[in-house]
Design a protein around this motif. Structure first.
Motif, PDB file in Angstrom:
ATOM      1  N   ASP A 142       0.828  -1.213   0.000  1.00 16.88           N
ATOM      2  CA  ASP A 142       0.000   0.000   0.000  1.00 16.88           C
ATOM      3  C   ASP A 142       0.857   1.255   0.000  1.00 16.88           C
ATOM      4  O   ASP A 142       0.542   2.230  -0.678  1.00 16.88           O
ATOM      5  CB  ASP A 142      -0.937   0.019   1.209  1.00 16.88           C
ATOM      6  CG  ASP A 142      -2.051  -0.999   1.121  1.00 16.88           C
ATOM      7  OD1 ASP A 142      -2.296  -1.525   0.005  1.00 16.88           O
ATOM      8  OD2 ASP A 142      -2.659  -1.294   2.165  1.00 16.88           O
ATOM      9  N   LEU A 143       1.942   1.232   0.744  1.00 17.25           N
ATOM     10  CA  LEU A 143       2.830   2.383   0.830  1.00 17.25           C
ATOM     11  C   LEU A 143       3.471   2.665  -0.530  1.00 17.25           C
ATOM     12  O   LEU A 143       3.595   3.820  -0.944  1.00 17.25           O
ATOM     13  CB  LEU A 143       3.901   2.124   1.890  1.00 17.25           C
ATOM     14  CG  LEU A 143       4.717   3.290   2.387  1.00 17.25           C
ATOM     15  CD1 LEU A 143       3.809   4.378   2.958  1.00 17.25           C
ATOM     16  CD2 LEU A 143       5.692   2.831   3.453  1.00 17.25           C
ATOM     17  N   ARG A 144       3.837   1.627  -1.226  1.00 19.25           N
ATOM     18  CA  ARG A 144       4.422   1.794  -2.565  1.00 19.25           C
ATOM     19  C   ARG A 144       3.404   2.391  -3.535  1.00 19.25           C
ATOM     20  O   ARG A 144       3.740   3.220  -4.372  1.00 19.25           O
ATOM     21  CB  ARG A 144       4.933   0.465  -3.095  1.00 19.25           C
ATOM     22  CG  ARG A 144       6.203   0.021  -2.432  1.00 19.25           C
ATOM     23  CD  ARG A 144       6.691  -1.285  -2.998  1.00 19.25           C
ATOM     24  NE  ARG A 144       7.937  -1.667  -2.355  1.00 19.25           N
ATOM     25  CZ  ARG A 144       8.414  -2.891  -2.344  1.00 19.25           C
ATOM     26  NH1 ARG A 144       7.770  -3.864  -2.956  1.00 19.25           N
ATOM     27  NH2 ARG A 144       9.557  -3.153  -1.742  1.00 19.25           N
ATOM     28  N   LYS A 145       2.153   1.962  -3.446  1.00 20.08           N
ATOM     29  CA  LYS A 145       1.097   2.465  -4.325  1.00 20.08           C
ATOM     30  C   LYS A 145       0.799   3.937  -4.059  1.00 20.08           C
ATOM     31  O   LYS A 145       0.463   4.675  -4.967  1.00 20.08           O
ATOM     32  CB  LYS A 145      -0.189   1.656  -4.143  1.00 20.08           C
ATOM     33  CG  LYS A 145      -0.108   0.252  -4.668  1.00 20.08           C
ATOM     34  CD  LYS A 145      -1.373  -0.496  -4.358  1.00 20.08           C
ATOM     35  CE  LYS A 145      -1.225  -1.975  -4.626  1.00 20.08           C
ATOM     36  NZ  LYS A 145      -2.392  -2.729  -4.143  1.00 20.08           N
ATOM     37  N   ALA A 166       2.357   9.527   4.805  1.00 22.07           N
ATOM     38  CA  ALA A 166       2.911   9.588   6.166  1.00 22.07           C
ATOM     39  C   ALA A 166       2.163   8.688   7.141  1.00 22.07           C
ATOM     40  O   ALA A 166       2.785   7.995   7.952  1.00 22.07           O
ATOM     41  CB  ALA A 166       2.905  11.024   6.659  1.00 22.07           C
ATOM     42  N   ALA A 167       0.848   8.673   7.076  1.00 21.75           N
ATOM     43  CA  ALA A 167       0.074   7.849   8.008  1.00 21.75           C
ATOM     44  C   ALA A 167       0.347   6.371   7.776  1.00 21.75           C
ATOM     45  O   ALA A 167       0.441   5.593   8.727  1.00 21.75           O
ATOM     46  CB  ALA A 167      -1.418   8.143   7.856  1.00 21.75           C
ATOM     47  N   GLN A 168       0.512   5.975   6.530  1.00 21.48           N
ATOM     48  CA  GLN A 168       0.800   4.580   6.237  1.00 21.48           C
ATOM     49  C   GLN A 168       2.214   4.216   6.679  1.00 21.48           C
ATOM     50  O   GLN A 168       2.453   3.108   7.138  1.00 21.48           O
ATOM     51  CB  GLN A 168       0.605   4.293   4.756  1.00 21.48           C
ATOM     52  CG  GLN A 168      -0.858   4.296   4.364  1.00 21.48           C
ATOM     53  CD  GLN A 168      -1.044   4.114   2.881  1.00 21.48           C
ATOM     54  OE1 GLN A 168      -0.298   4.670   2.099  1.00 21.48           O
ATOM     55  NE2 GLN A 168      -2.054   3.364   2.513  1.00 21.48           N
ATOM     56  N   ALA A 169       3.135   5.129   6.545  1.00 21.92           N
ATOM     57  CA  ALA A 169       4.499   4.873   7.004  1.00 21.92           C
ATOM     58  C   ALA A 169       4.519   4.679   8.519  1.00 21.92           C
ATOM     59  O   ALA A 169       5.217   3.793   9.036  1.00 21.92           O
ATOM     60  CB  ALA A 169       5.421   6.015   6.596  1.00 21.92           C
TER      61      ALA A 169
END
Length: 59
Positions: free
Chosen positions: A26-29, A34-37
């Motif tokens: 998901d982070l790559r997409k 920031a929230a996903q990191a």
């Protein structure tokens, strides 16, 4: 021995690992939202707690 069930910590590690790989995808997409990191960092920390419970970890 083949009929032994995984330990609870092994099950938790497997679930956390799956969540981590999903979070990375998901982070790559989303190009590093920031929230996903932050969520990925939290999952990694949870995995560390389960994998190495006797080691010092961040609170």
């Amino acid at each position: 021995m083949a009929d032994q069930k995984p330990t609870p910590s092994a099950e938790v590690k497997a679930v956390l690992y799956a969540a981590i790989t999903d979070a990375v995808s998901d982070l790559r997409k989303n190009a590093g939202a920031a929230a996903q990191a932050e969520g990925l960092k939290n999952l990694a920390e949870a995995y560390a707690w389960v994998t190495y419970p006797n080691q010092p970890h961040r609170d």
